[in-house]
Write a protein that holds these residues in place. Sequence first.
Motif, short mmCIF file in Angstrom:
data_model
loop_
_atom_site.label_atom_id
_atom_site.label_comp_id
_atom_site.label_asym_id
_atom_site.label_seq_id
_atom_site.Cartn_x
_atom_site.Cartn_y
_atom_site.Cartn_z
N LYS A 27 0.84 -1.20 0.00
CA LYS A 27 0.00 0.00 0.00
C LYS A 27 0.88 1.25 0.00
O LYS A 27 0.64 2.20 -0.76
CB LYS A 27 -0.91 0.00 1.23
CG LYS A 27 -1.69 1.29 1.45
CD LYS A 27 -2.47 1.23 2.74
CE LYS A 27 -3.06 2.59 3.10
NZ LYS A 27 -3.81 2.55 4.39
N SER A 30 2.37 1.71 -3.34
CA SER A 30 1.35 2.14 -4.30
C SER A 30 1.04 3.63 -4.17
O SER A 30 0.96 4.36 -5.18
CB SER A 30 0.06 1.33 -4.10
OG SER A 30 0.28 -0.05 -4.35
N CYS A 33 4.06 5.68 -5.42
CA CYS A 33 4.20 5.62 -6.87
C CYS A 33 3.11 6.41 -7.59
O CYS A 33 3.38 7.06 -8.61
CB CYS A 33 4.20 4.17 -7.33
SG CYS A 33 5.75 3.29 -6.96
N GLN A 34 1.90 6.35 -7.06
CA GLN A 34 0.82 7.10 -7.70
C GLN A 34 1.10 8.60 -7.67
O GLN A 34 0.81 9.32 -8.62
CB GLN A 34 -0.51 6.78 -7.02
CG GLN A 34 -1.04 5.40 -7.37
CD GLN A 34 -2.39 5.10 -6.75
OE1 GLN A 34 -3.28 5.94 -6.75
NE2 GLN A 34 -2.56 3.90 -6.23
N VAL A 40 0.80 0.78 -9.88
CA VAL A 40 1.33 -0.41 -9.22
C VAL A 40 0.27 -1.51 -9.23
O VAL A 40 -0.89 -1.28 -8.85
CB VAL A 40 1.74 -0.11 -7.76
CG1 VAL A 40 2.20 -1.39 -7.06
CG2 VAL A 40 2.84 0.94 -7.72
N THR A 41 0.65 -2.70 -9.66
CA THR A 41 -0.23 -3.87 -9.63
C THR A 41 0.47 -4.99 -8.90
O THR A 41 1.64 -5.31 -9.18
CB THR A 41 -0.59 -4.34 -11.05
OG1 THR A 41 -1.26 -3.30 -11.75
CG2 THR A 41 -1.50 -5.57 -10.99
N GLN A 59 -4.89 -3.57 -7.55
CA GLN A 59 -4.37 -2.22 -7.47
C GLN A 59 -5.04 -1.50 -6.30
O GLN A 59 -6.22 -1.74 -6.01
CB GLN A 59 -4.62 -1.45 -8.77
CG GLN A 59 -3.84 -1.98 -9.94
CD GLN A 59 -4.01 -1.13 -11.20
OE1 GLN A 59 -4.78 -0.17 -11.23
NE2 GLN A 59 -3.24 -1.46 -12.25
N TYR A 60 -4.24 -0.65 -5.62
CA TYR A 60 -4.78 0.06 -4.46
C TYR A 60 -5.43 1.36 -4.90
O TYR A 60 -4.82 2.19 -5.58
CB TYR A 60 -3.67 0.34 -3.45
CG TYR A 60 -4.20 0.95 -2.16
CD1 TYR A 60 -4.89 0.17 -1.24
CD2 TYR A 60 -4.02 2.30 -1.90
CE1 TYR A 60 -5.39 0.72 -0.08
CE2 TYR A 60 -4.51 2.87 -0.73
CZ TYR A 60 -5.20 2.07 0.18
OH TYR A 60 -5.70 2.62 1.33
N THR A 62 -6.61 4.82 -3.84
CA THR A 62 -6.34 5.76 -2.75
C THR A 62 -7.59 6.49 -2.28
O THR A 62 -7.63 7.01 -1.16
CB THR A 62 -5.29 6.80 -3.19
OG1 THR A 62 -5.73 7.43 -4.41
CG2 THR A 62 -3.94 6.13 -3.43
N TRP A 67 -8.19 -2.43 -1.96
CA TRP A 67 -7.53 -3.10 -3.07
C TRP A 67 -8.60 -3.55 -4.06
O TRP A 67 -9.60 -4.15 -3.68
CB TRP A 67 -6.75 -4.31 -2.59
CG TRP A 67 -5.51 -3.95 -1.81
CD1 TRP A 67 -5.39 -3.88 -0.45
CD2 TRP A 67 -4.24 -3.61 -2.35
NE1 TRP A 67 -4.11 -3.51 -0.11
CE2 TRP A 67 -3.37 -3.34 -1.25
CE3 TRP A 67 -3.73 -3.49 -3.65
CZ2 TRP A 67 -2.05 -2.97 -1.43
CZ3 TRP A 67 -2.40 -3.14 -3.82
CH2 TRP A 67 -1.57 -2.88 -2.72
#
Length: 372
Positions: A27, A30, A33-34, A40-41, A59-60, A62, A67
Amino acid sequence: MKRTHLGILVRFNSKLNPPFSDQLFFKVISVYCQKKGMVVTVFSPPSILWKERKVLGYQYNTQSKEWEKGAYPIPSVLYDRIAYRNMSQVKEYHAKIKKLQLEENPIILARGLPGKWKVYNMLKNHPIISAFLPETVEYTAYSSWQSKMKEYQSLIFKPASGSNGKGVVKISYFKAKFYVKGRSPTNQPFSKMFDSYEKCQRWLNTFIGRRRYVIQPYLSLSTLLTDEPFDIRILIQKNEHGEWEETGRAVRLGQKNGITSNLDGGGTAVEVSSFLEEHFTEEQVESINKQIETIVAHIPTAIEEKHGALIELGLDIGVDQEGQVWILEANSKPGRKSFYVSKNKEAYIKSLLAPAKYAEHVISQFGGRILV
């Protein structure tokens, strides 16, 4: 502009929801990175949908903070966090990853290390690191460890691949009897006694079965006064500049009279400096720290020269009662739990973010290409 797609390789576990461990870790990656414009997968090699050229993964989100399962494009960058259960699974997953490399040519940030025996052979001739390695031999059903028992009086038998203390066995010879203490494959403690080498060998062959094991001399890696086993977990990671640096360290303290200090076996984690000062003299503490600094400075490049690129390295360091430091294990897919339990918040957060920052570095500095 097309966003970079980072895939985290895992082994799915149907007992979990979502079906993978380290959910907080992934998490954090993710979310980071976002913010940097990456997707992110989290997926498992058996979940690749080859005909659709997609992966069935998670994928998370936000916004919903959940998920989301879906069929997503095959990621262009891969971070391997697969925890294998057995060799058949290793072969199955490796075949799928190799096929993925051939068909999609993704960037693989690092390759996982092999078992203890192969890592030992990578390092045993290193001019500096070799001094910190306990003598290690490979166990076979026909190997004679009787001569080693006469030399050391106590031996420890370990699974060749990381096991969190599961399946570890200590055998000691005293007054014509063999005393066995260990933890079962399900991490339950047990003890046995045999009055002959042959009987002990037959039991050992049955216990080990077809699993790969190594044998080492049993080192006195416990506190002198309380007889609590301990080791020092050190995490070294590549940073946002692609350089190795130590993230943190913690003492893992096992149960009294035990043989392992793993957290999964009922141990705990505490801060390093105060622990060493409590159990060793000032001169010993200074020597221990110097030995550790030598190891940290040399072992990442020593392994990469033989193995190929890594992204992080977890070192389990033993310290005997004379203050001699030993390298017990090097793990390319280390956990972070020690920092959380020992309340080292700075190291814990840094450990979670480092892989994402290094991935960002590789993508931006090398056009997303690195040789492993």
